[in-house]
Design a protein around this motif. Structure first.
Motif, PDB file in Angstrom:
ATOM      1  N   TYR A 132      19.664  -6.046   2.268  1.00  0.00           N
ATOM      2  CA  TYR A 132      18.341  -5.953   2.143  1.00  0.00           C
ATOM      3  C   TYR A 132      17.739  -4.449   1.386  1.00  0.00           C
ATOM      4  CZ  TYR A 132      13.323  -6.444   1.781  1.00  0.00           C
ATOM      5  OH  TYR A 132      12.125  -6.061   1.122  1.00  0.00           O
ATOM      6  N   LEU A 133      17.653  -3.702   3.220  1.00  0.00           N
ATOM      7  CA  LEU A 133      17.599  -2.068   3.353  1.00  0.00           C
ATOM      8  C   LEU A 133      18.172  -1.379   2.668  1.00  0.00           C
ATOM      9  CD1 LEU A 133      16.340  -3.099   7.380  1.00  0.00           C
ATOM     10  CD2 LEU A 133      15.119  -3.205   5.507  1.00  0.00           C
ATOM     11  N   SER A 134      19.050  -1.600   2.201  1.00  0.00           N
ATOM     12  CA  SER A 134      19.930  -0.268   1.675  1.00  0.00           C
ATOM     13  C   SER A 134      18.789  -0.465   0.346  1.00  0.00           C
ATOM     14  CB  SER A 134      21.416  -0.945   1.333  1.00  0.00           C
ATOM     15  OG  SER A 134      21.725  -2.110   0.002  1.00  0.00           O
ATOM     16  N   PHE A 135      18.783  -1.677  -0.244  1.00  0.00           N
ATOM     17  CA  PHE A 135      17.727  -1.646  -1.598  1.00  0.00           C
ATOM     18  C   PHE A 135      16.442  -0.744  -1.406  1.00  0.00           C
ATOM     19  CE2 PHE A 135      21.559  -4.093  -2.488  1.00  0.00           C
ATOM     20  CZ  PHE A 135      21.600  -3.619  -3.609  1.00  0.00           C
ATOM     21  N   THR A 136      15.537  -0.734  -0.117  1.00  0.00           N
ATOM     22  CA  THR A 136      14.354   0.159  -0.513  1.00  0.00           C
ATOM     23  C   THR A 136      14.305   1.764   0.727  1.00  0.00           C
ATOM     24  OG1 THR A 136      14.869  -1.016   2.225  1.00  0.00           O
ATOM     25  CG2 THR A 136      14.204  -2.405   0.503  1.00  0.00           C
ATOM     26  N   ASP A 137      13.321   1.918   0.912  1.00  0.00           N
ATOM     27  CA  ASP A 137      12.682   3.530   1.228  1.00  0.00           C
ATOM     28  C   ASP A 137      11.828   2.502   2.821  1.00  0.00           C
ATOM     29  OD1 ASP A 137      11.925   5.675   2.653  1.00  0.00           O
ATOM     30  OD2 ASP A 137       9.876   5.742   1.150  1.00  0.00           O
ATOM     31  N   TYR A 138      13.118   2.863   3.863  1.00  0.00           N
ATOM     32  CA  TYR A 138      12.669   2.347   5.123  1.00  0.00           C
ATOM     33  C   TYR A 138      12.809   3.427   6.458  1.00  0.00           C
ATOM     34  CZ  TYR A 138      12.393  -1.031   8.818  1.00  0.00           C
ATOM     35  OH  TYR A 138      12.049  -1.383  10.690  1.00  0.00           O
ATOM     36  N   ASP A 139      11.286   3.475   6.404  1.00  0.00           N
ATOM     37  CA  ASP A 139      11.346   5.086   7.982  1.00  0.00           C
ATOM     38  C   ASP A 139      11.242   4.170   9.251  1.00  0.00           C
ATOM     39  OD1 ASP A 139       9.228   4.258   7.795  1.00  0.00           O
ATOM     40  OD2 ASP A 139       8.193   5.641   7.466  1.00  0.00           O
ATOM     41  N   LEU A 140      11.698   2.875   9.660  1.00  0.00           N
ATOM     42  CA  LEU A 140      11.160   2.072  10.731  1.00  0.00           C
ATOM     43  C   LEU A 140      10.189   1.879  10.797  1.00  0.00           C
ATOM     44  CD1 LEU A 140      14.222   3.284  12.724  1.00  0.00           C
ATOM     45  CD2 LEU A 140      14.383   1.483  11.685  1.00  0.00           C
ATOM     46  N   LEU A 141       8.561   2.383  10.928  1.00  0.00           N
ATOM     47  CA  LEU A 141       7.271   2.190  11.302  1.00  0.00           C
ATOM     48  C   LEU A 141       7.021   1.945  10.374  1.00  0.00           C
ATOM     49  CD1 LEU A 141       7.458   6.827  12.334  1.00  0.00           C
ATOM     50  CD2 LEU A 141       8.052   4.004  14.061  1.00  0.00           C
ATOM     51  N   SER A 142       7.190   1.564   8.499  1.00  0.00           N
ATOM     52  CA  SER A 142       5.920   1.242   8.309  1.00  0.00           C
ATOM     53  C   SER A 142       7.045   0.075   7.279  1.00  0.00           C
ATOM     54  CB  SER A 142       5.525   1.979   6.898  1.00  0.00           C
ATOM     55  OG  SER A 142       6.491   3.126   6.284  1.00  0.00           O
ATOM     56  N   ALA A 143       6.478  -0.518   6.395  1.00  0.00           N
ATOM     57  CA  ALA A 143       7.243  -1.910   6.149  1.00  0.00           C
ATOM     58  C   ALA A 143       8.135  -0.988   4.886  1.00  0.00           C
ATOM     59  CB  ALA A 143       6.276  -2.760   5.491  1.00  0.00           C
ATOM     60  N   PRO A 144       8.969  -2.048   4.322  1.00  0.00           N
ATOM     61  CA  PRO A 144      10.150  -1.078   3.265  1.00  0.00           C
ATOM     62  C   PRO A 144       9.453  -1.471   2.876  1.00  0.00           C
ATOM     63  CG  PRO A 144      10.969  -3.449   5.382  1.00  0.00           C
ATOM     64  CD  PRO A 144       9.716  -3.343   5.406  1.00  0.00           C
ATOM     65  N   GLU A 145       9.824  -0.368   1.608  1.00  0.00           N
ATOM     66  CA  GLU A 145       9.149  -0.167  -0.119  1.00  0.00           C
ATOM     67  C   GLU A 145      10.571  -0.193  -0.659  1.00  0.00           C
ATOM     68  OE1 GLU A 145       7.135   2.836  -3.019  1.00  0.00           O
ATOM     69  OE2 GLU A 145       6.734   3.401  -0.911  1.00  0.00           O
ATOM     70  N   TRP A 146      10.480  -1.645  -2.122  1.00  0.00           N
ATOM     71  CA  TRP A 146      11.947  -1.944  -2.850  1.00  0.00           C
ATOM     72  C   TRP A 146      11.853  -0.757  -3.812  1.00  0.00           C
ATOM     73  CZ3 TRP A 146      15.718  -5.011  -2.781  1.00  0.00           C
ATOM     74  CH2 TRP A 146      16.428  -5.503  -3.507  1.00  0.00           C
TER      75      TRP A 146
END
Length: 294
Positions: free
Chosen positions: A36-50
């Motif tokens: 799932y995270l591979s399809f998101t912009d995720y920096d460990l500090l904020s919620a993942p963005e698709w």
């Protein structure tokens, strides 16, 4: 189904339950999350963005990613064959029935146990350093050495040498395979006038191809996942000049160095596809060179 069989089935499920829980929480769960995270912009500090397939398309526009692929394939396709050749050669020597075989086998197996450790990687960096053991030996012959791990033309070679040095596990498997070859084949070949080399080529190698195939698949998978050696020897940055930037090291740098966890997750799944594809190719090609008794 009888009541006794039903009871046995329930007890089997009861004892297997911890394994199923571990599979769900430790393996399947994290794999699903990383997909799932591979399809998101995720920096460990904020919620993942698709972001869809953006992480996957970014890969081939990233020069360091392309370079890490080249470095990794070079590392795998050079070091693994050399490692298997060294393992097979030593197994042939140990198969001669020398005195103290168990001791030699244990000693030669140690590199496989220690080769992936941080301590050995640090030691390896010292050995190939400017004032290391390699240059000290070369100085005895009047050869001026250099800092092998700090030179972009030779740094990857030191990692390959370390991987070749960890030949213990495939050596033990080769030795077990050699012990299973019937002696009567060698006796028949000797009667027909076959030399030792001809016996190796016409008897040993064909009968050992299933073991070679098994070791090849295992060592390819392990080599693609190499991380600790490159991280320690290069100082954690893949240097010099990204010459030791293995794929897994770049994945780590993107995920935990740049906090680009979505991109790192996409890289992890792409690595899974590479390893899976290589394994499929090996199995498809095995029918042309692997020979079984039946």
């Amino acid at each position: 189904m009888s009541p006794r069989r039903k009871g046995d089935g329930r007890w089997a499920l009861f004892f297997l339950a911890p394994w199923f829980v571990g599979l769900a929480l430790i393996t399947a769960g994290p794999m699903g999350a990383s997909l799932y995270l591979s399809f998101t912009d995720y920096d460990l500090l904020s919620a993942p963005e698709w972001v869809g397939f953006e992480n996957y398309t970014r890969m081939f526009e990233d020069p360091r990613f392309v370079n890490s692929l080249g470095v990794t394939f070079t590392y795998v396709f050079v070091s693994v064959p050399l490692q298997l050749a060294a393992a097979l050669g030593l197994a042939l020597l140990l198969d001669k029935g020398m005195r103290g075989l168990a001791i030699y086998r244990s000693v030669y197996y140690l590199p496989s146990l220690l080769g992936g450790s941080v301590a050995i990687a640090i030691l390896w960096r010292q050995i190939f350093g400017a004032d290391g053991l390699v240059n000290q030996v070369l100085a005895l012959f009047g050869v001026q050495g250099q800092g092998w791990v700090s030179h972009p033309d030779y740094a990857l070679g030191t990692l390959m040498a370390l991987n070749v040095w960890t030949f213990g596990a495939p050596m033990v498997i080769f030795l077990a395979g050699l012990r299973q070859i019937p002696q009567m084949y060698y006796e028949a070949a000797s009667i027909d006038g076959a030399s030792k080399f001809r016996q190796f080529r016409s008897v040993t190698l064909p009968l050992l191809t299933p073991i070679i195939f098994f070791n090849l698949v295992l060592q390819l998978i392990e080599a693609f996942q190499s991380f600790t050696r490159a991280f320690v020897v290069s100082g954690g940055n893949g240097g010099p000049s990204d010459s030791t930037l293995l794929y897994t090291l770049y994945l780590y740098l993107k995920g935990f160095g740049s906090l680009d966890m979505g991109y790192a997750s996409a890289m992890a799944w792409f690595l899974l596809l590479i390893i899976g594809g290589m394994t499929v190719v090996n199995f498809l090609a095995s029918k042309y060179w692997v020979f079984y008794d039946d």
